[in-house]
Design a protein around this motif. Structure first.
Motif: not given
Length: 161
Positions: A1-13, A15-23
């Motif tokens: 099981m892998l984290i593929e992506k995290i999307i954060v909107k409006g949390f603390r610092n 505003e909008e961020a998408t972080v793609n992960f790899n192995d």
């Protein structure tokens, strides 16, 4: 099981961020850019050791924009892929798509500090929990979108004892 992506909107610092992960992903950065806040996003959705108080949103959790206005809601979404482990599949049965993906999402609103957990695969919204003032409502079903899940929650009444 892998984290593929995290999307954060409006949390603390964030505003909008998408972080793609790899192995092999590493989180690095200068001081005061949000590394700890980013890790806290992961912990909200994944860390069973967090107390209810640690999970409950505070007004300071909502992003303050450059113009001084504050976000009315924040969301944290973690997308997983390659879910093939039997132990994980047995726990998440029904929430993993045919292509071995699932999504966890947390949404909080500033006006009432309510928060909602969603767990769904990339084609169905299966399971939603709404928490309000330490009371919990549960919806298990198959809403077709986040909007329809929210609509169900607007009709969900939580009785306090």
């Amino acid at each position: 099981m892998l984290i593929e992506k995290i999307i954060v909107k409006g949390f603390r610092n964030f505003e909008e961020a998408t972080v793609n992960f790899n192995d092999n992903s590493l989180i690095i950065g200068a001081n005061d850019v949000g590394k700890t806040n980013f890790i806290h996003c992961l912990r909200i959705l994944l860390d069973k050791s967090l107390s209810e108080r640690d999970i409950e949103p505070q007004e300071t959790d909502f992003h303050i924009k450059n113009d001084g206005t504050q976000s009315e809601q924040f969301s944290i979404e973690i997308q997983f892929n390659e879910i093939t482990e039997d132990a994980v599949l047995s726990i998440l049965r029904g929430f993993v798509s045919e292509n071995n993906k699932t999504i966890f999402k947390f949404i909080a609103t500033k006006n009432d500090l309510e928060y909602t957990f969603y767990s769904y695969n990339d084609s169905e919204w299966n399971y939603v929990i709404k928490i309000s003032d330490s009371s919990t409502g549960l919806l298990i079903g198959n809403p077709i979108s986040e909007e329809s899940a929210r609509e169900c929650f607007n009709r969900l009444t939580i009785n306090k004892k």
